[in-house]
Design a protein around this motif. Structure first.
Motif, PDB file in Angstrom:
ATOM      1  N   ILE A 141     110.601   2.533 -60.842  1.00 47.36           N
ATOM      2  CA  ILE A 141     109.264   2.363 -60.251  1.00 47.36           C
ATOM      3  C   ILE A 141     108.199   2.789 -61.248  1.00 47.36           C
ATOM      4  N   ASP A 142     108.385   3.964 -61.844  1.00 47.92           N
ATOM      5  CA  ASP A 142     107.399   4.497 -62.786  1.00 47.92           C
ATOM      6  C   ASP A 142     107.256   3.626 -64.030  1.00 47.92           C
ATOM      7  N   GLU A 143     108.327   2.928 -64.385  1.00 52.05           N
ATOM      8  CA  GLU A 143     108.294   2.045 -65.557  1.00 52.05           C
ATOM      9  C   GLU A 143     107.747   0.663 -65.222  1.00 52.05           C
ATOM     10  N   GLY A 144     107.408   0.429 -63.940  1.00 58.46           N
ATOM     11  CA  GLY A 144     106.815  -0.836 -63.547  1.00 58.46           C
ATOM     12  C   GLY A 144     107.799  -1.961 -63.328  1.00 58.46           C
ATOM     13  N   ALA A 145     109.072  -1.621 -63.077  1.00 54.98           N
ATOM     14  CA  ALA A 145     110.106  -2.644 -62.946  1.00 54.98           C
ATOM     15  C   ALA A 145     109.886  -3.586 -61.771  1.00 54.98           C
ATOM     16  N   ILE A 146     109.220  -3.097 -60.715  1.00 48.19           N
ATOM     17  CA  ILE A 146     108.974  -3.964 -59.553  1.00 48.19           C
ATOM     18  C   ILE A 146     107.480  -4.142 -59.296  1.00 48.19           C
ATOM     19  N   GLY A 147     106.679  -3.819 -60.285  1.00 54.24           N
ATOM     20  CA  GLY A 147     105.234  -3.935 -60.118  1.00 54.24           C
ATOM     21  C   GLY A 147     104.686  -2.801 -59.279  1.00 54.24           C
ATOM     22  N   GLU A 148     103.666  -3.085 -58.514  1.00 53.40           N
ATOM     23  CA  GLU A 148     103.038  -2.080 -57.645  1.00 53.40           C
ATOM     24  C   GLU A 148     103.836  -1.934 -56.355  1.00 53.40           C
ATOM     25  N   VAL A 149     104.087  -0.703 -55.935  1.00 54.53           N
ATOM     26  CA  VAL A 149     104.829  -0.468 -54.694  1.00 54.53           C
ATOM     27  C   VAL A 149     103.993  -0.898 -53.501  1.00 54.53           C
ATOM     28  N   VAL A 150     104.572  -1.749 -52.661  1.00 48.07           N
ATOM     29  CA  VAL A 150     103.882  -2.286 -51.484  1.00 48.07           C
ATOM     30  C   VAL A 150     104.439  -1.672 -50.192  1.00 48.07           C
ATOM     31  N   LEU A 151     105.767  -1.528 -50.134  1.00 44.45           N
ATOM     32  CA  LEU A 151     106.418  -1.078 -48.907  1.00 44.45           C
ATOM     33  C   LEU A 151     107.664  -0.271 -49.251  1.00 44.45           C
ATOM     34  N   VAL A 152     107.806   0.894 -48.588  1.00 39.72           N
ATOM     35  CA  VAL A 152     109.033   1.689 -48.712  1.00 39.72           C
ATOM     36  C   VAL A 152     109.642   1.829 -47.321  1.00 39.72           C
ATOM     37  N   ILE A 187     109.684   8.446 -48.948  1.00 44.86           N
ATOM     38  CA  ILE A 187     108.598   7.464 -48.994  1.00 44.86           C
ATOM     39  C   ILE A 187     107.397   8.003 -49.767  1.00 44.86           C
ATOM     40  N   ARG A 188     107.145   9.318 -49.663  1.00 43.86           N
ATOM     41  CA  ARG A 188     106.064   9.930 -50.458  1.00 43.86           C
ATOM     42  C   ARG A 188     106.383   9.841 -51.941  1.00 43.86           C
ATOM     43  N   TRP A 189     107.607  10.193 -52.286  1.00 45.21           N
ATOM     44  CA  TRP A 189     108.021  10.250 -53.689  1.00 45.21           C
ATOM     45  C   TRP A 189     107.963   8.871 -54.341  1.00 45.21           C
ATOM     46  N   PHE A 190     108.510   7.890 -53.663  1.00 44.72           N
ATOM     47  CA  PHE A 190     108.569   6.550 -54.242  1.00 44.72           C
ATOM     48  C   PHE A 190     107.213   5.844 -54.244  1.00 44.72           C
ATOM     49  N   SER A 191     106.374   6.156 -53.274  1.00 45.86           N
ATOM     50  CA  SER A 191     105.052   5.505 -53.223  1.00 45.86           C
ATOM     51  C   SER A 191     104.061   6.176 -54.160  1.00 45.86           C
ATOM     52  N   SER A 193     102.040   8.458 -53.231  1.00 48.26           N
ATOM     53  CA  SER A 193     100.807   8.619 -52.463  1.00 48.26           C
ATOM     54  C   SER A 193     101.087   9.429 -51.214  1.00 48.26           C
ATOM     55  N   GLU A 194     100.010   9.880 -50.560  1.00 48.27           N
ATOM     56  CA  GLU A 194     100.152  10.646 -49.319  1.00 48.27           C
ATOM     57  C   GLU A 194      99.949   9.739 -48.110  1.00 48.27           C
ATOM     58  N   VAL A 195     100.647  10.068 -47.034  1.00 48.82           N
ATOM     59  CA  VAL A 195     100.521   9.320 -45.787  1.00 48.82           C
ATOM     60  C   VAL A 195      99.150   9.572 -45.170  1.00 48.82           C
ATOM     61  N   SER A 196      98.477   8.506 -44.763  1.00 49.17           N
ATOM     62  CA  SER A 196      97.142   8.641 -44.171  1.00 49.17           C
ATOM     63  C   SER A 196      97.120   8.300 -42.686  1.00 49.17           C
ATOM     64  N   GLU A 197      98.137   7.580 -42.200  1.00 52.77           N
ATOM     65  CA  GLU A 197      98.162   7.201 -40.787  1.00 52.77           C
ATOM     66  C   GLU A 197      99.594   6.904 -40.373  1.00 52.77           C
ATOM     67  N   VAL A 198      99.982   7.318 -39.157  1.00 49.14           N
ATOM     68  CA  VAL A 198     101.322   7.032 -38.654  1.00 49.14           C
ATOM     69  C   VAL A 198     101.256   6.545 -37.209  1.00 49.14           C
ATOM     70  N   TYR A 199     102.241   5.750 -36.871  1.00 43.92           N
ATOM     71  CA  TYR A 199     102.456   5.361 -35.478  1.00 43.92           C
ATOM     72  C   TYR A 199     103.957   5.438 -35.238  1.00 43.92           C
ATOM     73  N   ALA A 200     104.365   6.159 -34.207  1.00 40.09           N
ATOM     74  CA  ALA A 200     105.791   6.361 -33.966  1.00 40.09           C
ATOM     75  C   ALA A 200     106.134   6.170 -32.496  1.00 40.09           C
ATOM     76  N   SER A 229      97.033   5.055 -50.723  1.00 42.41           N
ATOM     77  CA  SER A 229      96.975   4.009 -51.739  1.00 42.41           C
ATOM     78  C   SER A 229      96.858   2.612 -51.141  1.00 42.41           C
ATOM     79  N   GLY A 230      97.117   2.503 -49.824  1.00 39.15           N
ATOM     80  CA  GLY A 230      97.130   1.207 -49.172  1.00 39.15           C
ATOM     81  C   GLY A 230      98.532   0.666 -48.960  1.00 39.15           C
ATOM     82  N   ALA A 231      99.535   1.284 -49.589  1.00 42.80           N
ATOM     83  CA  ALA A 231     100.920   0.865 -49.400  1.00 42.80           C
ATOM     84  C   ALA A 231     101.389   1.194 -47.989  1.00 42.80           C
TER      85      ALA A 231
END
Length: 339
Positions: A141-152, A187-191, A193-200, A229-231
């Protein structure tokens, strides 16, 4: 002269506690298992005998007075984490605290402050960050192998029935904490970014016999999250699934995808005259993440000796608890929760 061997005490002689204890007894460089603690003397004595050590305690406060103990591993029910970690820090002991870090963000703050004040290491036991495949995925991920992370997407489903205390959400925070803390950290580690909203949403499908006494308990949960980040992310958790231990991750990027997860415990496949293929499903987290536990324990001691921050900090533990609190609030209210 700096100390070159760390004396370790494991507080809690249950399944996870004995994994840590066995590692420190034989396999972690520059570490020596000094003692184990369990409030049930028979359990503590049995654990010490199994591990080949001659020292055990039934009260962690007695262990904290032991000058040969430099660090503790806290593997108790979550409700005790805050008090044990704060006391350990005040006694000058380094701390590896099992997940979930605590019952509340406020307790996490107390633990972090105590360790910072005492100048001791505080590491939270998210062992998946030490798993070889997870580390490789993060590097990709950090090397950009899949581009920008969209969904984890991350799921954990366990075969075991909850321990009695886990049915009480006031003591355990439910499966979101006990089962899915690892997924939240993932999901935090791979994205990044920090979680800004949840629904469970949650429900009790396999443990209805406790519904009258514990109406809030859920054994199945689904959580959707948005990052700063928007992911996006989704988490699936379950207990008492019976079919085996199931842990899988999918990371979708703008240019590719990464899959993580091994559902089989052995490489053996049996083909019989009925023309069916049979392969044992993964039985336990103890099998799947055995090497990750050892790498985690080894790095904890290395961080102490090298005087560097641990790879998983108190802040990481706190952020997972923060999402657990928001997720449980969302389950209760039926509405999304902003963090």
């Amino acid at each position: 002269m700096k100390k070159r061997e760390i004396g370790v005490c494991v507080i809690g002689a249950g399944r996870a506690g004995m994994i840590h204890a066995a590692n420190f007894r034989k396999n972690v460089p520059f570490a020596r298992l000094v003692a184990v603690v369990d409030p049930i003397e028979e359990t503590a004595a049995s654990a010490a005998k199994e591990l080949g050590i001659d020292r055990y305690y039934t009260d962690y406060r007695q262990a904290l007075l032991d000058a040969e103990i430099d660090a503790v591993v806290v593997v108790t029910p979550t409700i005790y984490h805050r008090d044990i970690v704060v006391a350990a820090a005040q006694a000058g002991k380094h701390v590896l605290c099992e997940k979930p870090m605590a019952i509340s963000v406020r307790e996490c703050d107390d633990m972090i402050a105590a360790c910072e004040t005492a100048g001791v290491t505080l590491q939270v036991a998210f062992m998946r960050r030490f798993d070889e495949s997870f580390v490789e995925a993060k590097r990709a991920i950090d090397e950009g192998a899949i581009g920008e992370v969209v969904l984890v997407k991350s799921l954990t489903r366990g075969p075991s029935q909850p321990m009695p205390w886990m049915y009480d959400l006031a003591k355990s925070n439910g499966p979101l904490a006990e089962v899915n803390s690892h997924d939240i950290d993932t999901i935090r580690w791979f994205s990044g970014s920090e979680v800004s909203e949840v629904y469970a949403i949650g429900g009790n499908y396999r443990n209805r016999h406790v519904a009258a006494d514990y109406p809030d308990f859920y054994d199945n949960v689904s959580l959707t999250a948005r990052f700063a980040s928007g992911a996006q992310a989704s988490i699936d958790g379950a207990v008492a699934v019976r079919y085996g231990y199931d842990s899988r991750v999918e990371i979708l990027g703008t240019e590719g995808v990464i899959f993580l997860g091994q559902t089989h415990e052995k490489t053996t496949i049996v083909a019989g005259p009925d023309r069916l293929l049979r392969r044992p499903f993964m039985n336990s987290w103890r099998s799947l993440f055995k090497e990750a536990y050892l790498a985690e324990d080894t790095d904890f001691v290395a961080a102490i000796l090298e005087g560097r921050p641990p790879r998983v900090t108190g802040h990481d533990g706190k952020m997972a608890v923060r999402v657990v609190e928001a997720g449980n609030a969302s389950i209760k209210s039926g509405a999304p929760v902003r963090l």
